[in-house]
Design an enzyme around this catalytic site. Structure first.
Site, PDB file in Angstrom:
ATOM      1  N   HIS A   2       0.896  -1.172  -0.033  1.00  0.00           N
ATOM      2  CA  HIS A   2      -0.168  -0.108  -0.096  1.00  0.00           C
ATOM      3  C   HIS A   2       0.340   0.972   0.138  1.00  0.00           C
ATOM      4  O   HIS A   2       0.260   2.002   0.471  1.00  0.00           O
ATOM      5  CB  HIS A   2      -1.194  -0.070   1.286  1.00  0.00           C
ATOM      6  CG  HIS A   2      -0.196   0.070   2.520  1.00  0.00           C
ATOM      7  ND1 HIS A   2      -1.720   0.829   3.426  1.00  0.00           N
ATOM      8  CD2 HIS A   2       0.322  -0.252   2.802  1.00  0.00           C
ATOM      9  CE1 HIS A   2      -0.341   0.848   4.907  1.00  0.00           C
ATOM     10  NE2 HIS A   2       1.041   0.262   3.579  1.00  0.00           N
ATOM     11  N   CYS A   3       2.189   1.077   0.019  1.00  0.00           N
ATOM     12  CA  CYS A   3       2.885   2.341  -0.213  1.00  0.00           C
ATOM     13  C   CYS A   3       3.480   3.057  -2.597  1.00  0.00           C
ATOM     14  O   CYS A   3       2.875   3.919  -2.703  1.00  0.00           O
ATOM     15  CB  CYS A   3       4.282   2.248  -0.008  1.00  0.00           C
ATOM     16  SG  CYS A   3       4.033   1.871   2.213  1.00  0.00           S
ATOM     17  N   ILE A   4       3.966   2.105  -2.738  1.00  0.00           N
ATOM     18  CA  ILE A   4       3.937   2.386  -4.414  1.00  0.00           C
ATOM     19  C   ILE A   4       3.383   2.428  -4.727  1.00  0.00           C
ATOM     20  O   ILE A   4       2.758   3.893  -5.649  1.00  0.00           O
ATOM     21  CB  ILE A   4       5.482   1.660  -4.492  1.00  0.00           C
ATOM     22  CG1 ILE A   4       6.040   1.529  -3.470  1.00  0.00           C
ATOM     23  CG2 ILE A   4       5.641   1.727  -5.921  1.00  0.00           C
ATOM     24  CD1 ILE A   4       7.397   0.703  -4.138  1.00  0.00           C
ATOM     25  N   VAL A  36       0.101   3.881  -3.816  1.00  0.00           N
ATOM     26  CA  VAL A  36      -1.280   4.955  -2.756  1.00  0.00           C
ATOM     27  C   VAL A  36      -0.463   6.501  -3.256  1.00  0.00           C
ATOM     28  O   VAL A  36      -0.519   7.162  -3.889  1.00  0.00           O
ATOM     29  CB  VAL A  36      -1.339   3.882  -2.399  1.00  0.00           C
ATOM     30  CG1 VAL A  36      -2.175   5.120  -1.009  1.00  0.00           C
ATOM     31  CG2 VAL A  36      -2.158   3.219  -2.022  1.00  0.00           C
ATOM     32  N   ASP A  37       1.102   6.083  -2.776  1.00  0.00           N
ATOM     33  CA  ASP A  37       1.707   7.720  -2.773  1.00  0.00           C
ATOM     34  C   ASP A  37       1.846   8.168  -3.338  1.00  0.00           C
ATOM     35  O   ASP A  37       1.663   9.749  -3.441  1.00  0.00           O
ATOM     36  CB  ASP A  37       3.407   7.455  -1.679  1.00  0.00           C
ATOM     37  CG  ASP A  37       2.636   6.094  -0.409  1.00  0.00           C
ATOM     38  OD1 ASP A  37       1.862   6.016   0.273  1.00  0.00           O
ATOM     39  OD2 ASP A  37       4.219   5.428  -0.136  1.00  0.00           O
TER      40      ASP A  37
END
Ligand SMILES: NC(=O)c1ccc[n+]([C@@H]2O[C@H](COP(=O)([O-])OP(=O)(O)OC[C@H]3O[C@@H](n4cnc5c(N)ncnc54)[C@H](O)[C@@H]3O)[C@@H](O)[C@H]2O)c1
Length: 401
Positions: free
Chosen positions: A256-258, A260-261
């Protein structure tokens, strides 16, 4: 000194374990099941050892709670709650708002509030501070700082101690206290001039990965169309000792980082009238990889996947973790099913996902490897079906990108 860490997931629990060597830590989480397990000494996060958790509990240095009142009388409160996207793919700060409510309603002394959740520049100054003040029952002035988390779950060579940590307070006093806190368990602290720089740096780090992954995914398609091995070509380019960094192709980006961010960065860019063309395009390229892969598998198998039994190997978003958030496997499975294939998946690290269980690694017409955990035997993958398509570059002898 008592420290409260709001959110006991990947980030919050990891920090809790490091911090509880030096401070009395209360881990606040709204998920009762998680809290009960933690209080029994069972960690649900890779990289957080249950034995160490038990040791901290026994020493009276850690306990988990769902009770807002337990947050009271802390000196430092760290926010480590999710920052996902809404259904319309806009930043969703509702979990941060709820964390601010817990702080505002339960803390009556002046504390240092540190945000570790990833969000766009201006979140600390223009959202967290006003939100805590809105919910506060008193007019108490808190200190505020940001220190974006860089933890990479499952990684062994870099952790809280040896990963440099960015930080910045809204005031010099907040910065100094933040440094004092993290310096107990982090070797390298890097102060930046404003919280907005730290917030933007975190987003840019992940955007850099997202764009480069998209670029190499596009290049994999170009290399294939030219009849070249993408891996050999990348290894060749990587012999250049400067100005090149190797990324490898994949079925897309997960976690849920790359995924989403970068959208947080794009949203704030567009609000300010600045372009975010690379970010938007990279997102499309990465999402489209699943279609490209399914198309390649179909072309190699007579043009149709209708009625074929297909085993997707590895559904976690990356190797050696059980995390399936935003996993590229989801889109691959969806496209395979829309082509009429009968799809099951094998991933004993994940075990159960979307009301389905991991299937045996054998007996399929086709296997598509999306994630290769170290524990999964390469030969067994190759023997699981007469045709194996590998998106990871780790299964020698299989077809692949
Ligand atoms: N996972 C990573 O590798 C990673 C790395 C760097 C930054 N981040 C960022 O850190 C933040 C947290 O991510 P994570 O991976 O730890 O998430 P997570 O989903 O693993 O954990 C979040 C926890 O917060 C709890 N929670 C939700 N709302 C809450 C509330 N109002 N009060 C208390 N607890 C609440 C959830 O129950 C959950 O246990 C996000 O902003 C993420 O982008 C994550």
């Amino acid at each position: 000194m008592k420290v409260c860490i709001i959110g006991q997931g990947y980030v919050g629990l990891t920090v809790s374990i490091f911090a509880s060597e030096f401070f009395e830590v209360v881990g606040f989480d709204t998920n009762e099941k998680v809290v009960n397990h933690l209080n029994q000494g069972t960690s649900h996060i890779e990289g957080v050892d249950s034995e160490l958790l038990k040791k901290r509990i026994r020493a009276g240095m850690y306990r988990a709670t769902t009770q807002g009142k337990d947050v009271g009388e802390s000196s430092i409160v760290v926010i480590a709650v999710p920052t996902p996207l809404t259904k319309n793919r806009k930043p969703d700060l509702s979990f941060i708002d709820s964390a601010c409510k817990t702080i505002g309603q339960n803390i009556s002394n002046s504390v240092l509030v540190i945000n570790e959740s990833t969000s766009f520049p201006g979140t600390l100054r223009n959202f967290i501070k006003p939100s805590v003040e809105k919910y506060s029952l008193t007019k108490i002035e808190h200190m505020y700082a940001i220190s974006p988390e860089r933890v990479d779950p499952g990684r062994r060579d870099f952790n809280q101690k040896n990963t440099p940590r960015l930080y910045s307070g809204l005031t010099p006093e907040a910065s100094a206290k933040t440094r004092e806190f993290y310096s107990k368990f982090c070797d390298n602290l890097v102060e930046v001039s404003t919280p907005e720089v730290a917030e933007a740096a975190k987003l840019f780090e992940n955007t850099f990965r997202q764009v480069n992954i998209a670029l190499v995914n596009e290049f994999a398609q170009i290399a294939h169309s030219l009849g070249l091995s993408v891996y050999e070509t990348l290894d060749a380019a990587n012999t250049k000792p400067y100005g090149f960094m190797k990324f490898t192709p994949s079925a897309g980006v997960g976690g849920h980082c790359i995924p989403v961010d970068p959208t947080y960065l794009a949203a704030v860019a567009e609000e300010h009238g600045a372009p975010a063309t690379f970010i938007r395009r990279a997102n499309e390229v990465n999402l489209d990889m699943s279609k490209y892969i399914v198309n390649r598998v179909a072309m190699d198998n007579g043009g149709s996947l209708k009625g074929k039994s297909i085993l997707v190997v590895g559904v976690a978003y990356k190797p050696n973790v059980a995390d399936v958030r935003e996993t590229a496997a989801e889109l691959v499975i969806e496209h395979l099913r829309s082509e009429g294939a009968v799809v099951s998946w094998h991933d004993e690290v994940v075990g159960n996902w979307k009301d389905e269980s991991s299937a045996p690694l054998e007996g399929a017409d086709i296997a598509v490897v999306v994630t290769k955990h170290d524990s999964v035997d390469e030969k067994k993958i190759l023997n699981s079906a007469p045709y194996v398509f590998d998106t990871t570059g780790k299964v020698k002898g299989a077809k692949g990108l």
